[in-house]
Design an enzyme around this catalytic site. Sequence first.
Site, PDB file in Angstrom:
ATOM      1  N   TYR A 108       0.815  -1.186   0.178  1.00 47.87           N
ATOM      2  CA  TYR A 108       0.028   0.153   0.053  1.00 47.87           C
ATOM      3  C   TYR A 108       0.950   1.182   0.069  1.00 47.87           C
ATOM      4  CZ  TYR A 108      -3.200   3.745   1.750  1.00 47.87           C
ATOM      5  OH  TYR A 108      -3.502   4.886   1.621  1.00 47.87           O
ATOM      6  N   GLU A 196      -3.717   7.381  -4.051  1.00 48.47           N
ATOM      7  CA  GLU A 196      -3.704   6.271  -3.383  1.00 48.47           C
ATOM      8  C   GLU A 196      -3.498   4.944  -4.225  1.00 48.47           C
ATOM      9  OE1 GLU A 196      -6.103   5.064   0.498  1.00 48.47           O
ATOM     10  OE2 GLU A 196      -7.190   4.304  -1.055  1.00 48.47           O
TER      11      GLU A 196
END
Length: 386
Positions: A108, A196
Amino acid sequence: MKIHEYQAKQILSQYGVQIPRGEVADEPSKAREIAEKIGSKVVLKAQVHAGGRGKGGGIKLVSSPQEAEKIAEGMIGMTLITHQTGPEGKLVKRILVEEALDIDQELYIGIVIDRAREAPVVMASSEGGVEIEKVAAETPELIFKEYVDPATGFIAFQARKLAFKLGLEGETLKQAVKFILGLYKVFEATDASLAEINPLLITKQGNVLALDAKMNFDDNALRRHPDIMKMRDLDEEEPLEVEASKYDLNYIKLDGNVGCMVNGAGLAMATMDIIMHTGGMPANFLDVGGGVSEEAVKNAFKILVSDKDVKAALINIFGGIVRCDLVAKGIIQAAKEIGLKVPMVVRLEGTNVEQGKKILEESGLAFYPASSMKEAAEKVVPLAKP
Ligand code: GDP
Ligand code: MN
């Protein structure tokens, strides 16, 4: 403003950030052509402004162009429900057809503005793929953060630190550092408020790519980015919010049943507070602004009554720059045109308040007058009760 995954990936790729090969399709035959061109297994990804598509059935792995066409038929035009779309779901108009890659690790990377620190923060975690909110809540120590000093910008050392913490090595480490630096460059150059990548993919061959991409932008900076502004998809936005933005009205949809029309953000907040204090719940936040015109009041009124969740409304206007008589005229005009579909409590205060009240009284329309905020809230909350 939000954009679709395929659009975010286009932007990333313009800045040299690695993404899988793929193209967007709005018809099943197009999905087949793209799959043929890619020439390997592909993934079909529903393009909606919501995450959680994997679990919701919006991500499908297929092994041939024929299958791509067949599955695409079911996906394009479907209503996709995920934990982020709400129960009504979202219509899938397009799918992204992308080469399927062999996943070794799902990491991530996310960049947002940290308001408390007044600086961007670059976050990285080895716990990618799953909901990062859950990681943040249960195992926050697994999210590594680097704050960016706006004076120096994001420096290579910080990207290396994050990549090391992710446990990467060798060529993969190098690629990850380049990726993180590239992502930050995109974030800064596009005035993004969020960038993101979840998951950030490490392939079996050790390559680093953005498997998913989400970007939001600062609306106040959009005028500097006409290319990004073109990516706006109005179908993905709350229809009444789009309508309100046409008239420069600030409208935010909320969960309750008391409609609120006010002037000024401060008064809007005070109004919501007092409604909640009285045991009610606002259905929206409709700010007509400081120097509001009769026309703006009319448009605002229309929006207020077209919200199906509004069971009663409170019009709370403080006439500072705006005159109460003008506001009253706008309200009456709108009420005559559209009808008083729900009980409306009106509280006016300020410049020309007496004329305003008189205009409302003489209209013969069944408004509920109130002379203080407290009284207004105490009237409107019971009226909204089912
Ligand atoms: P989201 O659920 O809306 O966040 O959509 P993502 O794009 O993040 O995809 C969800 C999951 O689908 C990923 O975490 C992967 O496990 C899987 N997935 C997506 N693309 C591929 C791919 O190219 N190959 C494989 N094997 N899995 C993929
Ligand atoms: Mn994702």
